[in-house]
Each structure stands twice: as C-alpha cells, then as structure tokens.
Design a protein around this motif. Structure first.
Motif, PDB file in Angstrom:
ATOM      1  N   GLY A 192       0.828  -1.209   0.000  1.00 51.50           N
ATOM      2  CA  GLY A 192       0.000   0.000   0.000  1.00 51.50           C
ATOM      3  C   GLY A 192       0.858   1.252   0.000  1.00 51.50           C
ATOM      4  N   LEU A 193       0.261   2.385  -0.375  1.00 47.71           N
ATOM      5  CA  LEU A 193       0.972   3.669  -0.420  1.00 47.71           C
ATOM      6  C   LEU A 193       0.200   4.714   0.375  1.00 47.71           C
ATOM      7  CD1 LEU A 193       3.214   5.523  -1.612  1.00 47.71           C
ATOM      8  CD2 LEU A 193       1.712   5.887  -3.588  1.00 47.71           C
ATOM      9  N   LEU A 194       0.909   5.450   1.225  1.00 49.01           N
ATOM     10  CA  LEU A 194       0.280   6.475   2.068  1.00 49.01           C
ATOM     11  C   LEU A 194       1.149   7.725   2.063  1.00 49.01           C
ATOM     12  CD1 LEU A 194      -2.072   6.868   4.205  1.00 49.01           C
ATOM     13  CD2 LEU A 194      -0.395   6.256   5.922  1.00 49.01           C
ATOM     14  N   HIS A 195       0.543   8.885   1.794  1.00 40.00           N
ATOM     15  CA  HIS A 195       1.310  10.131   1.851  1.00 40.00           C
ATOM     16  C   HIS A 195       0.388  11.312   2.135  1.00 40.00           C
ATOM     17  CE1 HIS A 195      -0.162  11.218  -2.148  1.00 40.00           C
ATOM     18  NE2 HIS A 195       0.265  10.065  -2.613  1.00 40.00           N
ATOM     19  N   GLY A 196       0.985  12.446   2.462  1.00 40.32           N
ATOM     20  CA  GLY A 196       0.240  13.610   2.920  1.00 40.32           C
ATOM     21  C   GLY A 196      -0.624  14.286   1.877  1.00 40.32           C
ATOM     22  N   LYS A 197      -0.382  14.024   0.584  1.00 44.79           N
ATOM     23  CA  LYS A 197      -1.184  14.676  -0.458  1.00 44.79           C
ATOM     24  C   LYS A 197      -2.514  13.961  -0.703  1.00 44.79           C
ATOM     25  CE  LYS A 197       2.232  17.209  -3.180  1.00 44.79           C
ATOM     26  NZ  LYS A 197       2.812  17.401  -4.521  1.00 44.79           N
ATOM     27  N   MET A 198      -2.666  12.787  -0.111  1.00 47.64           N
ATOM     28  CA  MET A 198      -3.928  12.057  -0.262  1.00 47.64           C
ATOM     29  C   MET A 198      -5.018  12.739   0.560  1.00 47.64           C
ATOM     30  SD  MET A 198      -2.262   8.254   0.123  1.00 47.64           S
ATOM     31  CE  MET A 198      -3.778   7.320   0.063  1.00 47.64           C
ATOM     32  N   LYS A 199      -6.261  12.558   0.137  1.00 49.19           N
ATOM     33  CA  LYS A 199      -7.379  13.109   0.892  1.00 49.19           C
ATOM     34  C   LYS A 199      -7.521  12.345   2.211  1.00 49.19           C
ATOM     35  CE  LYS A 199      -9.881  14.610  -3.224  1.00 49.19           C
ATOM     36  NZ  LYS A 199     -11.068  14.389  -4.088  1.00 49.19           N
ATOM     37  N   PRO A 200      -8.024  13.008   3.257  1.00 51.19           N
ATOM     38  CA  PRO A 200      -8.158  12.342   4.562  1.00 51.19           C
ATOM     39  C   PRO A 200      -8.855  10.986   4.487  1.00 51.19           C
ATOM     40  CG  PRO A 200      -8.636  14.670   4.780  1.00 51.19           C
ATOM     41  CD  PRO A 200      -8.458  14.407   3.320  1.00 51.19           C
ATOM     42  N   ALA A 201      -9.934  10.909   3.714  1.00 48.53           N
ATOM     43  CA  ALA A 201     -10.679   9.640   3.609  1.00 48.53           C
ATOM     44  C   ALA A 201      -9.814   8.554   2.977  1.00 48.53           C
ATOM     45  CB  ALA A 201     -11.947   9.851   2.787  1.00 48.53           C
ATOM     46  N   GLU A 202      -8.989   8.934   1.984  1.00 52.16           N
ATOM     47  CA  GLU A 202      -8.102   7.960   1.336  1.00 52.16           C
ATOM     48  C   GLU A 202      -7.047   7.464   2.320  1.00 52.16           C
ATOM     49  OE1 GLU A 202      -7.861   9.386  -3.312  1.00 52.16           O
ATOM     50  OE2 GLU A 202      -6.776  10.585  -1.833  1.00 52.16           O
TER      51      GLU A 202
END
Length: 682
Positions: free
Chosen positions: A506-516
C-alpha cells in the motif's frame, strides 16, 4: 506631539503605504519593533592582505581601478561586469554578475573598495557589492545583514534602523533592573541595541547579544511565572473530588501493574485534580511508555466525580484506537464513552451532541471535530490533548473554553530533556514517564547502505512469511530535482514489482485526501496490506501490533527524535521487531545519527543527542506548539541564560513588593501585570 518608542514606523521618513505594508509583513509595526529587528548575521568587511585570504572566503579588497568596466551579455537575461584592480602590485580581476548598473561607479584611475568571494586559483574576486571609493571611510568593520522580503531590501531596513536609532535612542526602555545588570555584567539595553545594529567589533556584538538574549528570556519567564500565579489566584479551576477507594479499585483491576514511573505521574495528576486550583500539566512519555493508561485513570477519576472529559487527538485513526481501548476499560464500569470525528455520520453525530449537552456522556474522544461551535458540554471538568504540538494554541484554547476552567493535561511522546521541558514550558507543571513497561522487547536497530536494499527486501519477505507486516518510510512523495532522495512513489512501484502477487503493498502520503489516508491505514490495520510504503504521516499514533519491521530510507536526512518516533511504530506486540535504517551518510553528523540510533532505544538519551546535533526545532515541532519565537535567544545554545532567567523570574514574582516597587515598573509594563495590582502575590 511628544515622541514615543511605540510610535508607528510610518512616522519615519520614506515610509509610505507600500513600505509600511512590507515592514508589517516582517512583524515590524512600531519604532521599537524596528530597533528589535536584529541582524541575523554580519559580514566581515574589513580589508585583508592578499596573502591572508583563503579560497572562497568573503573579503573586502581595496585598490586602484586600472581598466574600463566592460559589460558582456550571455543568455537572454544574464550579463557580466568585469574590470581590474591593482592591489599591492598585483592585478586582480573583479566580476559582478547581473549588476550592470554598477558600471557608473567604476572609474579608471580611482580607488575602489569591493566586497566579494575570493577565488585563490584564478586570483580573482566575484563581487557582491561595491563599498565605496578609497576616500570614503567605512564606519564599522562588520556589516549587518537583516531578514527582509521581496518588497523591502535589507539595505533599506538598515537605513530605517539608522534613522530610528538617531531619533529615538533616548526613549529605549531599560527593562532589566540595575541589580540584575550588575549581577550578570550586562551592558545597557540602549548600548546593546546600538552594538547589535552597528557593531565595531565581534566582542562588542557578543556582549550586546548577551544582554538582548537575557532580556528576552527574562520577560518570557516572567510571563510564565505570572501566568502560573494568576491561574492559582483567579483561575480556580475545577476541583474533581473523586472517590479515592473507587479509583484504587479501578487501578487494581487493570490487567497489568503500573510501572513506578506511571504510579508517580498518576499521583501527581490525581493530586492536581483534587485541588481547587487549575491543573495545567504536561505529561511526557517515550513511545510505548504507557501514557494512554495514565490518561484513562484521570478520565475515570473525572467521571467518578461527576465531570465530563474530552480527549482530543490529531488523527481519526488515533481517535479510533483510543476509543477501542477506553471502551473496553470503561464499559463494565458504566462510564459512557463516545467518538466524534469528521467521519461521524450526521444522525449519530446529532445523538452524541445531544447526550454530551445533557450530561449522559462521560468521555468524548475526537479530533478537531471537538472544537466545532455546536459541541457543548454539560459539565466539562478535564481536557486532555494527545500529541499537543500537533494542535495550534488557539485550537487548544477553544476546547478549554467549552468548560468553566477545566483541568488541562497535555500529552506528548516527543521526549524532551527534563530541565529543558521545565524551563521552556514554564507555565506548566511537567510529569515524565521515564521507564518502559516490563517485558517490552527492545527493537533491534541496524543501518545499511542503499546498495544493499535487495537484502533488506529479502529480510522483509522473511518477516512477511511469518505473518507479520512491515513499514517502509521515505522522506519525499515524488521526485525532486533538488534532493537526491528516494521517493515514496518510486519505492512503492519497486516493492509492488518485487513482491508481485505474493504480497500486497500500500501507499500512504500527505497529499492524499483524509478519507483515502484513513482507508489505506485501516486496510493495513486489518492486515489486508502486508507492506505499507509511507511518508512521515504515520509518525504519530499508529498502533498496528502485527507490524514488526520498520525500514526508513534516506534515514540520515531525519533527526534522531523523528527516527525514534518512526521506530516506535513497531514493537507494539509480542513479536521481536526490527528497524532498518537505509542511508548513505555524507557528513559526520549523518554518520553519528546512524551510530546513536543503533546503540540506544532510550528516547530521552536520543533527545539530548538531538539537541547537540540539531537544536530544539526538531524536538518541538511546528511554531504552533506554543513555544516562543525568540528573536535572538536559542533555547538550546543559550540554555544557561534561559535557566538563569527562570530562576530570577521566580524570585522576582515572589518578592512582596513586585507589584509596587518602582524599580520593577518597566518590567511590569513589559510583562503586562499592572492590571493584577489588586492581587496578593504571596
């Protein structure tokens, strides 16, 4: 009309509407603000002998111009101004880039002083500025360099400071009492301000800085001491008279015994709760030290006494984790707990708000959703803020103001050396959990170079085969031309290809929307993802006991405290856990960080080292933390002065005549305590 040091800077010559706006953008509103806008560095502009100059050193050279100045152009908007000086029988080439307007100042046969960067190999100088002809004497050997912006040049600021000092220097207040000036051998504030802006020598600047730093710290510490006094005198707080026996039974019912450190801080907090005075306490604890259970005990005490509590945290994931653990603890005891976040459904939210307002709920856990206007409490007695530096000062105040002087507990997992915490958070009492629960398995930390990353991937796979999960942390989201660091997107694609269909990444970063972000994190918690590639958004509050491996790419670009926070995301279950630092340090500091991280897992030891290597910024986080933004003082480098100021401030406010003695008048005025004259400070 009489002049005042608090006059608007608009009163100065050549300060029109646009210049006033530019100054205000720098925080300069009054003449005193301008005089307190100190240089952030100084250029040594004294002349030097050619034989004394080192390569790439900034120097001033003075000589006779022996050639016409020539401007040549290269590229659409670039140009070069060149001429030669004769200095001590040597001919030196001088070059200015993109400053063709200087040509009129360069006259063959005349003497000229130029400040620039020396190239020893070419025997040439890249000019920065022309200081004047041979006939013009430099007043000082050092030039002040100011923080400026695109709307106002630092030279303009210097000219305005010069004008302000000439017209207002006699009005500069002497705030530090004479006996303290003598005790610490401090120059007058007027002399200090002059030497800060117009230094004649390095020693003079050093003495001026000592005075300015001490005054800054003394005023800050006095404000903190007065605030504590005021809280005890007029902020009566909430007296939470819980049943001591019931609280003891609750603690005894816990499935583990508290550590000695937990017992100590529980006693400190519970003693505060029973007092009529306002509690304003900071709870520090290393990652995994058990701050949450201490908070749970305080929440139970408040509920037992008939008061409501609010626990505010920075992320929904963390709020859900707290809800899960506290609900299990409190459900058998009929302490009603609810969760309120931005994701709470409208119908459910309406019910929660109604029950909160009529007193049916005892504890509310939530994010920023708790500070919305329509959130009302029946009897708010205790406010706890987790990872308090993630919230702005005003946000924390809004929550406090929803009750009538509720007791306040701040929690942070960022270890700060005790003396620095006590001195910096001067208006708070500080509790520290400085030991980990028994049986906690230390995280094995190693560091390796990027060329060995394939071996790291093999190690991760061995852990995945055992049913565990892994984090891989990167400092950037996408490629950057300015930094040679791996980015999360690249690493995610590489790992996805490497593990193919065997494991899910999986990928997680600060530019994603909160729900994502919440969805990805939930999938990782539910073990639907085996590996999570992330930026530092997972630094705080994520609890996935099944994750046993933490890989941090370009680890030498992080501070020790941040590396420690990231490492703390693993080792939260019963399995042995690992932290692998992937780095190619190009400096001694980077090497030192890697070495220290592999030698200790003690957050307080690391915080001391981080102070030495990086300073306080990395420890305290953003400017929203509530820490003062000192103009000159450095709470690490000037810690001796900070501690001396704290001690003096404490003694001053405890003087029986502090509010009446004329010797303290300027101090009182600067701190703003004259309005407390009716209070007895003893």
């Amino acid at each position: 009309m009489s002049k005042s040091i608090d006059d608007s800077v608009s009163i100065l010559p050549y300060v029109g509407e646009k210049r006033l706006e530019a100054l205000q953008q720098l925080g300069i509103f009054t003449v005193l603000d301008l005089l307190s806008h100190y240089p952030f560095r100084y250029e040594d502009i004294q002349e030097k002998n050619l034989l004394e100059i080192e390569d790439q050193e900034k120097v001033t050279l003075k000589g006779n111009v022996v050639s016409e100045a020539v401007v040549s152009r290269f590229g659409p908007k670039k140009n070069r101004l060149s001429f030669r000086l004769v200095i001590e029988h040597a001919v030196i080439s001088i070059t200015f880039f993109n400053q063709p307007y200087l040509k009129s100042k360069i006259v063959a046969g005349e003497e000229l002083a130029v400040f620039g960067k020396w190239d020893a190999k070419r025997k040439s100088l890249t000019g920065i500025k022309i200081l004047g002809g041979g006939s013009s004497e430099q007043d000082n050997e050092f030039e002040s360099i100011y923080r400026a912006n695109k709307n106002i040049k630092q030279k303009t600021i210097f000219n305005l400071v010069t004008e302000a000092y000439r017209n207002y220097h006699e009005l500069i207040p002497e705030i530090i009492p004479d006996f303290l000036r003598q005790k610490y051998r401090l120059v007058s504030h007027q002399a200090a301000i002059y030497a800060m802006h117009f230094p004649a020598s390095e020693e003079q600047t050093k003495q001026a800085r000592r005075e300015v730093v001490f005054e800054e710290f003394l005023l800050y510490q006095l404000k903190m001491q007065v605030l504590r006094k005021k809280q005890k005198l007029i902020g009566q707080g909430t007296q939470i008279k819980y049943d001591v026996k019931a609280l003891r039974r609750f603690i005894e019912s816990l499935p583990f015994e508290l550590t000695a450190a937990q017992k100590r801080v529980v006693n400190e907090i519970c003693k505060d709760l029973r007092q009529p005075n306002h509690m304003h306490r900071l709870l520090q604890g290393d990652v995994g030290s058990g701050k949450t259970i201490v908070a749970a005990i305080a929440l139970f005490a408040a509920a037992n006494a008939g008061y409501q509590s609010a626990l505010m945290v920075p992320t929904e994931i963390l709020a859900e984790q707290h809800m899960e653990s506290l609900d299990q603890l409190f459900d058998p005891l009929e302490v009603r707990v609810a969760l309120l976040t931005g994701s709470t459904k409208t119908k459910e939210r309406r019910v929660i708000l109604e029950e909160l307002a009529n007193g049916q709920l005892d504890v509310i856990i939530g994010t920023h959703a708790l500070i919305q206007e329509d959130v009302h409490f029946a009897r708010l007695g205790l406010v706890i803020t987790d990872e308090q530096h993630r919230f702005g000062v005003n946000q924390r105040k809004i929550l406090r103001d929803k009750g009538k002087e509720p007791d306040v507990l701040f929690m942070t997992a960022t270890p700060i050396p005790r003396t620095l915490a006590i001195t910096t958070y001067g208006e708070m009492d500080v509790s520290i959990i400085d030991e980990l629960p028994a049986g906690r398995i230390p995280i094995e930390t190693t560091w390796t170079r990027p060329k060995n990353f394939e071996h790291t991937l093999e190690f991760i796979e061995n852990q995945l085969k055992k049913g565990s999960q892994a984090y891989v942390i990167c400092p950037l989201i996408e490629e950057s031309e300015s930094l040679d660091v791996k980015n999360a997107t690249d690493i995610y694609e590489k790992l996805t290809a490497y593990y193919a269909s065997r494991y899910k990444v999986g990928l997680l970063h600060g530019k994603m929307k909160p729900a994502e972000k919440e969805a990805v994190m939930q999938d990782f918690k539910d073990n639907k993802l085996n590996v999570l590639v992330s930026t530092t958004v997972i630094e705080v509050g994520v609890n996935v006991p099944n994750a046993t491996t933490m890989v941090i790419y370009d680890a030498d670009r992080f501070g020790l405290s941040q590396l420690h926070q990231l490492r703390g995301r693993v080792g939260r279950g019963h399995k042995e856990s690992y932290c692998i630092l992937v780095a190619n340090p190009k400096s001694e500091t980077g090497m030192e960080r890697m070495k220290i991280m592999t030698e200790t897992t003690d957050g307080f030891v690391l915080s001391e080292k981080d102070l030495e290597l990086r300073g306080a910024g990395d420890l305290f986080g953003s400017k929203q933390s509530g820490l003062p933004d000192f103009k000159i003082g450095d709470i690490v480098g000037d810690f001796g002065a900070l501690e001396a100021a704290r001690q003096e401030a404490s003694e001053l406010v405890n003087q029986p005549d502090f509010l009446t003695n004329p010797a303290y008048e300027e101090l009182r005025k600067a701190v703003g305590v004259d309005n407390l004259a009716g209070l007895n400070f003893n």
